[in-house]
Design a protein around this motif. Structure first.
Motif, short mmCIF file in Angstrom:
data_model
loop_
_atom_site.label_atom_id
_atom_site.label_comp_id
_atom_site.label_asym_id
_atom_site.label_seq_id
_atom_site.Cartn_x
_atom_site.Cartn_y
_atom_site.Cartn_z
N ILE A 168 -37.67 -24.81 64.30
CA ILE A 168 -38.69 -24.90 63.29
C ILE A 168 -39.24 -26.28 62.69
O ILE A 168 -38.36 -27.02 62.31
N ILE A 169 -40.46 -26.50 62.51
CA ILE A 169 -41.11 -27.87 62.27
C ILE A 169 -42.01 -27.62 61.04
O ILE A 169 -43.06 -26.84 61.21
N LYS A 170 -41.79 -28.13 59.75
CA LYS A 170 -42.65 -28.08 58.78
C LYS A 170 -43.34 -29.22 58.68
O LYS A 170 -43.04 -30.40 58.86
N VAL A 171 -44.83 -28.98 58.66
CA VAL A 171 -45.55 -30.11 58.74
C VAL A 171 -45.60 -30.87 57.36
O VAL A 171 -45.74 -30.27 56.23
N LYS A 172 -45.16 -32.09 57.33
CA LYS A 172 -44.88 -32.86 56.18
C LYS A 172 -46.37 -33.39 55.32
O LYS A 172 -46.21 -33.30 54.26
N VAL A 184 -49.21 -25.61 59.06
CA VAL A 184 -48.28 -26.06 58.15
C VAL A 184 -46.76 -26.02 58.70
O VAL A 184 -45.83 -26.60 58.07
N GLU A 185 -46.64 -25.26 59.53
CA GLU A 185 -45.34 -24.90 60.30
C GLU A 185 -45.64 -24.59 61.84
O GLU A 185 -46.49 -23.85 62.03
N SER A 235 -42.99 -22.84 64.61
CA SER A 235 -41.79 -22.36 65.09
C SER A 235 -41.72 -22.25 66.67
O SER A 235 -42.61 -21.72 67.27
N THR A 237 -48.07 -21.57 61.93
CA THR A 237 -48.50 -20.73 60.86
C THR A 237 -49.58 -21.65 59.86
O THR A 237 -49.38 -22.97 59.91
N THR A 238 -50.57 -21.07 59.41
CA THR A 238 -51.53 -21.44 58.59
C THR A 238 -51.53 -20.87 57.18
O THR A 238 -50.89 -19.79 57.06
N GLN A 283 -51.14 -16.34 61.21
CA GLN A 283 -50.36 -16.66 62.34
C GLN A 283 -50.74 -16.79 63.68
O GLN A 283 -51.56 -15.86 63.79
N PHE A 296 -45.89 -34.01 61.90
CA PHE A 296 -45.03 -32.94 62.82
C PHE A 296 -43.83 -33.29 63.25
O PHE A 296 -43.00 -32.71 64.00
#
Ligand code: FAD
Length: 449
Positions: free
Chosen positions: A5-9, A220-221, A223, A231-232, A236, A253
């Motif tokens: 999972i990457i959470k967009v900072k 924003v994320e 996976s 995910t926005t 999704q 990212f």
């Protein structure tokens, strides 16, 4: 593939309005992504890179479904904030004269021209007006001894590269621009001048028959798994392949840490000139000038596209903002410098106010290399355009699509002949050093600024 999972900072923040977009007739919005969507390909970012990637994917994949997700409105980001020079020749902002090494420069010219040809196909297919995409060449000009010396060394470099050019006298420059600021100019024929926001909008509209475009849909994320899930805020999307076309925000990212320089540059646009001001100014309707000194001022005059009026745009000043956000004091300083540059060049337009002031992001690397390639399984980065995103963005979007679909191609082999972006010095030395160096170079640019 195990899940990651990457959470967009961070999401993009642009100071001031995208004036080139603001002066056009408003366009209906594309929808925001909502619910659950499935696609073969998702392109994140709707600038030059994202649209080129989407078009090349469409050309290469037959019926695959392709989606573009844009965080804001199209042409409101850097793509609608730039000066609109699509330059075929070497344009290294880190160098004193825009030039790099000989072989590298020849290779850049070949690749840049392929990207410009790709953009020209779009312009033709989507029936863009000449005021939107004008293959008129470009002029680099100087108003000081130092600038004249820069032109001379640029001219020698063009001789070495076997490139054609024409020199323009002070009188030619005055006839063309109305300003007697410039002492000499150097014209090269291979560049294109675009109205950047109109180009982006019309390219998107042309693509939208084949590509689904969503605005106000920031990712924003992510996976990452067999099917990647993006995910926005309201929806999704699942896709097999993802192209990140977000320029410096690829770092948000989590990719290319400590390898990217986030530079802002700034511009001001006058209100529409009155008929008598246009008359007082003189010169031709549309023109653009790049400064002989890379730290100098870019100036454009643009005439009445879609009722936008005759206006002058000045761009200068650069700041390094590793937070990827510019601040109020950056904007104030830029406004002051731009008012001075405008007054120096256009004394006959004394009293004409600036209607719009803005800043925008560039992404550079220390060694001017792109942040390109497959960064995770079936996730490609087409980022870090080193200040020439109209061309290098178009190119890296095309190349990311070719790498993703074809794996290899002749142009890709040539494009991939580059190093990784070099690791940057640690903070606070980086930001302090880079900002001090840029202020020093601006001061040295003198009247060219
Ligand atoms: C004042 C100014 C003058 C310039 N002049 C020139 C010039 O004359 N010639 C030239 O070639 N270049 C110029 N540039 C640089 C040029 O604008 C950029 O290099 C170019 O826009 C980069 O293109 P791009 O498509 O890679 O990135 P961008 O144009 O930055 O597009 C990336 C898009 O990704 C979106 N995005 C970011 N994060 C997310 C997310 N999480 N989810 C969804 N979307 C996201 C952003 O909103 C943005 O619209 C100038 C820039 C400025 C600011």
């Amino acid at each position: 593939m195990s899940k990651k999972i990457i959470k967009v900072k961070r999401l993009p923040k642009d100071p001031g309005p995208a004036a080139w977009n603001r002066i056009l007739t408003p366009e209906p919005e594309y929808p925001a992504l909502s619910g659950d969507v499935q696609a073969d390909w998702v392109v994140v970012g709707g600038g030059f890179t994202g649209l080129a990637a989407a078009r090349r994917l469409a050309q290469l994949t037959g019926n695959d479904s392709i989606v573009v997700l844009e965080a804001g409105r199209l042409a409101d980001g850097p793509a609608g904030r730039n000066s609109g020079f699509m330059i075929d020749l070497p344009h290294e902002l880190n160098s004193e004269t825009y030039a790099g090494s000989h072989d590298h420069d020849l290779q850049q010219i070949r690749l840049n021209r392929a990207a410009i040809a790709f953009a020209a196909e779009m312009a033709e297919e989507y029936e863009m007006d000449r005021k939107v995409f004008d293959p008129c060449g470009k002029v680099t000009a100087a108003g000081s001894d130092k600038g004249v010396a820069h032109i001379e060394s640029y001219r020698k470099h063009l001789d070495e590269l076997g490139e054609s050019y024409e020199l323009r006298s002070a009188l030619d420059m005055k006839d063309w621009t109305g300003s007697d600021f410039y002492r000499t100019g150097l014209y090269t024929p291979g560049a294109v001048m675009i109205q950047p926001a109109a180009f982006i909008r019309q390219a998107a509209r042309g693509l939208s028959d084949r590509v689904s475009i969503y605005e106000n849909s920031p990712v924003v994320e992510m996976s990452l798994a067999d099917d990647h899930l993006l995910t926005t805020p309201r929806g999704q999307i699942r896709a097999k392949g993802v192209i990140l076309a977000v320029n410096g925000h690829v770092q948000s990212f989590g990719f290319f840490p400590r390898q990217l320089l986030h530079v802002f540059t700034f511009a001001s646009m006058t209100r529409a000139l009155t008929q008598s001001e246009v008359h007082r100014l003189g010169g031709v309707e549309d023109w653009g000038i790049l400064p002989a000194d890379p730290m100098g001022t870019t100036v454009r005059r643009s005439s009445n596209l879609m009722g936008s009026g005759d206006r002058i745009v000045v761009r200068n000043h650069a700041t390094l903002n590793q937070s990827i956000e510019a601040n109020e004091s950056n904007m104030r300083r830029a406004a002051k410098l731009q008012d001075r540059s405008f007054a120096n060049r256009f004394p006959m337009l004394k009293g004409v106010e600036m209607e719009h002031r803005w800043g925008g992001r560039l992404c550079l690397s220390w060694n001017s290399m792109p942040a390109f390639g497959e960064v995770e399984k079936r996730v490609w980065s087409a980022c870090c355009q080193n200040g020439l995103g109209t061309v290098k963005g178009t190119l890296s979007g095309m190349m990311a699509a070719e790498q993703a679909v074809l794996g290899s191609s002749e142009m890709l082999t040539e494009f991939l002949d580059h190093q990784q972006p070099k690791l940057l010095p640690p903070e606070p030395f980086l930001s302090l050093g880079a900002n001090m160096t840029m202020r020093w170079k601006e001061w040295q640019a003198g009247i060219e600024l």
